[in-house]
Every structure is written in structure tokens, then in C-alpha cells.
Design a protein around this motif. Sequence first.
Motif, PDB file in Angstrom:
ATOM      1  N   HIS A   1      -3.376   5.800 -76.353  1.00  0.00           N
ATOM      2  CA  HIS A   1      -3.806   6.164 -75.006  1.00  0.00           C
ATOM      3  C   HIS A   1      -5.256   6.584 -74.863  1.00  0.00           C
TER       4      HIS A   1
ATOM      5  N   GLU B   1       1.276  12.903 -65.122  1.00  0.00           N
ATOM      6  CA  GLU B   1       1.418  11.939 -64.034  1.00  0.00           C
ATOM      7  C   GLU B   1       0.249  10.952 -64.024  1.00  0.00           C
TER       8      GLU B   1
ATOM      9  N   ARG C   1       0.719   8.626 -67.082  1.00  0.00           N
ATOM     10  CA  ARG C   1       1.730   7.583 -66.810  1.00  0.00           C
ATOM     11  C   ARG C   1       1.094   6.411 -66.062  1.00  0.00           C
TER      12      ARG C   1
ATOM     13  N   SER D   1      -1.288   4.274 -68.135  1.00  0.00           N
ATOM     14  CA  SER D   1      -0.630   3.386 -69.114  1.00  0.00           C
ATOM     15  C   SER D   1       0.105   2.223 -68.454  1.00  0.00           C
ATOM     16  N   LYS D   2       0.323   2.304 -67.146  1.00  0.00           N
ATOM     17  CA  LYS D   2       1.141   1.320 -66.427  1.00  0.00           C
ATOM     18  C   LYS D   2       0.622  -0.100 -66.634  1.00  0.00           C
TER      19      LYS D   2
ATOM     20  N   ASP E   1       3.508   0.959 -72.352  1.00  0.00           N
ATOM     21  CA  ASP E   1       3.728   1.320 -70.947  1.00  0.00           C
ATOM     22  C   ASP E   1       4.692   2.501 -70.863  1.00  0.00           C
ATOM     23  N   TYR E   2       4.178   3.648 -70.403  1.00  0.00           N
ATOM     24  CA  TYR E   2       4.974   4.873 -70.259  1.00  0.00           C
ATOM     25  C   TYR E   2       5.310   5.162 -68.795  1.00  0.00           C
ATOM     26  N   TYR E   3       4.980   4.253 -67.896  1.00  0.00           N
ATOM     27  CA  TYR E   3       5.034   4.574 -66.473  1.00  0.00           C
ATOM     28  C   TYR E   3       6.421   5.029 -66.024  1.00  0.00           C
TER      29      TYR E   3
ATOM     30  N   THR F   1       9.598  10.009 -67.240  1.00  0.00           N
ATOM     31  CA  THR F   1       9.325  11.260 -66.538  1.00  0.00           C
ATOM     32  C   THR F   1       9.881  12.428 -67.344  1.00  0.00           C
TER      33      THR F   1
ATOM     34  N   TRP G   1       9.507   3.946 -75.279  1.00  0.00           N
ATOM     35  CA  TRP G   1       8.609   3.007 -74.629  1.00  0.00           C
ATOM     36  C   TRP G   1       8.740   1.646 -75.324  1.00  0.00           C
TER      37      TRP G   1
ATOM     38  N   GLU H   1      10.996   3.546 -63.489  1.00  0.00           N
ATOM     39  CA  GLU H   1      11.941   4.651 -63.626  1.00  0.00           C
ATOM     40  C   GLU H   1      13.388   4.189 -63.700  1.00  0.00           C
TER      41      GLU H   1
END
Length: 708
Positions: free
Chosen positions: A358, A520, A523, A526-527, A532-534, A537, A549, A554
Motif C-alpha cells: 500500500h 476509509e 480502502r 486500494s480499490k 484490493d481491500y475496498y 470493513t 483480500w 462489501e
Amino acid sequence: MTEFVVKPGVKNIQNKGEKLITTHCCYCGMQCGMHIRVNEKSGKVVGVEPRYDWPVTLGKMCPKGVTAYQTVDHEERIKTPLIKKNGKFVESTWEEALDLIEKNFKRLQNEHGKDALSVFGGVSMTNEKCYLVGKYARVGLGTRYVDYNGRFCMSSAAGGFMKTLGIDRGSTLPWPEIEHTDCFFMAGSNTAECHPTSIQWLWKARDKGAKMIVADPRETPTARIADVHLDLRSGTDSALANGIMHLLVREGYVDETYVNERCNNYEELKASVAKFTPEYTSEITGVAVEKIIKAAHIYGQSPRSVVMFARGVEQQKKGVDNVSLYTSMALLRGQVGKFASGVATFTGQGNGQGGREHGQKADALPGYRKIDNPEHVKYVSSVWGIDPSEMPKAGVSAYEMFDEIQAGRIKAMHVICSNPAVSAPNNNYIWDGFNKLDFMVVSDFFLSETAEFADVVLPAATWAEDEGTTTNLEGRVIRIRKVKDPIGESKPDWEIINLIAERMGKGKYFGYKNVPEIFEEFRLASKGGKADYYGITYDRIEKEDGVFWPCPSEDHPGTPTMFIDKFGTPDGKANLAAVEWEEPGEVSDIEYPHTLTTGRVVFHYLSGTQTRRTKFLMEQCPEPYVEMHPELSTRYNIQDGDNVLLTTRRGSMTVKARLTKAIRADHVFIPYHWGKELSVNQLTNPALDPTSRMPEFKVCAVNLKKVN
């Protein structure tokens, strides 16, 4: 006395006047589940309880994890900013320390340009902090020079996975599946000492009949339980892997359907391994022919298998090639993307996985995006609120930053949660580099060997004094919970970054009020990236005990098993590695006739900044030693406990001998957890892998001399 129930049938004792806070260990990538015991009246951390319902470690803890809490309120904690005056540190206020940092950072950039500053990060921090380190360097300071200590740990695994699989995730399968595996092929990993809480899964599989193959120059505790110990010379892993694949092809153990449908370069691989007969492989590696053949037959005949490796394979000048070849072994057997099968690397640092994804790598942006890709730069710039033209270009790797210091291009450095004065190779070069800096800042909670070089030391919070997420060795994103307020005037790293960015006129980009705000933004950054951690939560992590991941939305379940349908490459196919064997950066000769290798012991962690301050751990292993075979010691008339002077082309050190038959007679081994005159990295070779820029810690030529 009350009881705190964590799982039916298993109970933790909660003493009256105490509370238990659920979190994870601060040390290796196992991220063992634990409950921290806190005195409700004093707020002090007083103990730890294992978490029996954590699915990865099931209540197991190692000596480091059991004592980790002891560093939180340790008497040697830095509790206030320190400024060096007349060669000695004196306590100061935050205002005075920040004034000095602002003055020098601005002065140096005005005189020498934005890139006069540099940031050296670490991955024993949360994802949120690791993410901020990259943003801090590029936006807060405007410099291209940022890299991190994972360059000395996981970078070759990352490079090898990206080349073969297209995505770098340390394990292609969830850890609990391991007990259903039929065969483990472990290379360069002393798992029993370095990741001891993982051994339970291997034993569960062994109880069901699983076989185990270990490739290591030493007969480690891990190798001693193997069916086959491949005692190879350090630096010959690529030859060994090619030799195993030669036999897989020759004996008909290749899953031809899988390879033809899901892999590229099969014909090239076959041509490359053709000459690696058992005899030729034995000549290079020093492993007996019959052992090579036996290992190939066991591995080739196993329905489910996992190839596992660690720093012994990766910390070499050809570490990326080694990882690519061992991964190709699993691909030839059609094992990647299947239940209880695949490839896994043992992550060294607590957030070695998340910390490299990241943005604190010299060439990377959040989500594993590349800084030389205009579309990637455009997206991340939009999240950060800057113009893409403001994004600095790629910098250089961790060790190469010291070349930039020596050349006079880097004038200042901010080291965050890292101790390169111990962990970097060729220590004398590193120490000289620190002395050449015009100005140096270190954020840490102990006065490490690196901090001793600093002009300003900022007191950082420990892992128990902040919250956030980390990513364990499986790729499972988990929660770290705040246990208590920071001691004295110490602050979490993200708050320190906020304060310095504000002083540098970039406060509008760093106005975070709490960690969830950072998460937030992280997230979103990384989207759409490879990592990708989007869709992850805090609520999901709580409910699901961690989320794997990639998780793009969600409503996405996360990805415990990687590559079930396709790989992360542009065409969706894995790239088999056709790689020729090359000699290490140094080979033994008349002047330096033996091979030195390094590694961990169970009682210490990395540079030892924390574990060397833990009484019990130091009692168990108070100092380094040189492990050597009696056959070798006899040549020098060295007895157990004698002092031995070891010299390489970079330096010398003296340690006591420890005689053992559990090592090749042409090798010596020294653990690397000590600093200054006891640091083995005075000796190690900084030759860099051309892709990962990983130094060759595991192989160098050395001579020996008995001293009185």
C-alpha cells in the motif's frame, strides 16, 4: 475470580480488577490471537492470555508472543522527544522537536530540492500506518525517496509471485487447510523456530500420513522431523528446484492438463531443466543423488501438496528466481488454486504482507499499483487530492538509499519503525551513511541502534497503544485493538506524521482525527488494484474473524483460496519459470574458504530492539554465536565456547563457537538479532537481486580464526 469464555469448552481466567482486550501479537506474520490483560485501576498491561478460538493459531503462542506485553510499560520506553545536543540526547518538548524538524527539512529542501529528504519505513506497523508512510513521503514531504525494511524481508517473494502468478499474496490457501495436505516441500524455512505456532498444522497433517521434505543447509528443528532433508549449499536453491522439476517431467508427475490449460512457457521450462539430472543437481547443490530422487518421488506422487519457503530462499542475489522456480514446481503438479494445496511463504514481520501492498515501496502505490503507470498515478492522486504532476517519480530500494546518501543526494532521513543500523547488510557502510546525513529523525519507542544516530528521536506508541488492521501470512486482514493510552508523551506514528505534514505546509492532506478515517481513505486508495481491500470493513473483520483480500466490494466474500479460476496475469495464465542456475554473489576461495549464512532463533525477533529488552528472552539467548560442524572446528583447533574471529570482505566480528553436527561442514551460521559489534550484518553481502533489490544476506564467503 470470573471466567472469560472464548469458546465452548475452553476458558481464559479473568482476574478480578482486570479486563481482557482481544488483539493479535506484534511479532511475526502468524499474528497469533491473544487477549491482553489490563489492570482496570492502573491501566497497565499485566499479562496475556492465548486466544483459543483464533482459527489460525488455536491458542498457541511462542516465547516472544507470551512476553510481548512486557515491552509496553518497559522502563526503557522513550516517553518524551529527544534532541541531540553536543553529542548527547536531552529531553525536549514536542514543540521544540517539531520546530527543529521543520527548520531543517525546509532548509535542506530549499538548498537541495525536494528529494534531499527521505523516509525509511517498516512493516511492524498497521496497514493504516504503512499506507500513510507512502503518502507522507510523496505528499507531505514531496520526495521520491521512500522505501522500507520489507525490502530486506519479503521483496523476493513478492517479485517471484508477481512473475509467475501475477499477484503477490504470501499464501494461496488459508492456513487451516494445511492439516489436509499430503506433502510439504519446505525450502529455506526453519518453521519450528521462526513461526513455531504454525507447526501444529504440520503435525496434524503428519498424523494423517503427510510427508515432509525440507531443503536447508542446517539440520534445523524443522529439518529433523522431515522424511527427507535436502542439505544443500547456500545459494543453490535454483539448481535444486530445477533438479526436482527435471524429475517431475521425466517421471511423468506433471499434471499435463492443468499445465496446458492454465500455464505458459511449459516447453521453455522443459528445455531449461533438461540438463538438471540428479547427478548434475547433486554436483551443484551438494545433496546426495538418492535424496534428490526420493524427494521428487514423494512430492510428485502426493495428491495434495504445498510448497513453502522463507528467507533462506528469498534473501539471495537470485531470490526472485528461487521463488519463481519453487512456485513453478507447484504449478507443474497442478496444485495452485486447489484445496489444501498451493504455495506459501512464511511472512517474517507482523504486517509483512499488508505493509508491502500500500505504498511505502519505492516503486509502488496503494493497492499494489505501480508509480510508473500513469493511470495508477492518476487514480491515487485523485484519492489524495493532488494533481498527478505532483506525484514524485519512483525512488530507489532501501539499501540503495544509502548509496544516494554517500553520493550526497539524500541529505536527511526520517526512519519510522525500523532499525537498519542492525538489519541492513554491510553495516559499516550504513553507519557511515547515517553519519554523513545533515539531519536525521527517528520515530521509535526504544532508543534503537539506529535512533542513536539521530538528531531528533520522537517517542512512538507501541502496537498495544493504538488500533488498526494488519494482514497476516495467509492474506487475512485482521484487527489490532488499542489496549491502553500511549505512555508518557508518546504518540502513534499516524499522529506524528500528521504533525510533521502540518509543519511542512501539507496539513490539509493529513487532518486525520482517528484511525478509522485513515482506513476509509486507505480502502478507497486500494480499490481496483491487485491488492484490493475496498470491500473490507471493520464490521466485517469483527463478524468474520478477518477477511481475505482481494475483496473488491462489501458483498464479496473475500478470497481465502487464490487462483481457483485464473491467475493475476493479463492472459489469466501462470508463467512457468525457465531460469538457469547462477552462482551466489560470493563463493568461497582460498582467502575466504567457508560460507556464512544467517537467520533467526526462537527467542528473538528481527533486530532485537524489543526482544533484547525482555528479561526472559535474553536469559534464554543472551548473545549471538557461531554454529559450526565439529569437522570444521577441528581444522582450527576450536572447542565449544571458544572465541572465533570471523572476517569477510566487509568486516570482522568475534563470537563464541557452538559446535553441532546439524550443519554442513563447509558452512557456519550466526543469528542476526544483535547490534553494533555483535551484528552479523557487519559481514553480510549487499549484492542485490536485480528485480527485488533484496540483499544477499544468506550467502557470503568467510574465514575463521580462533582467538584467546
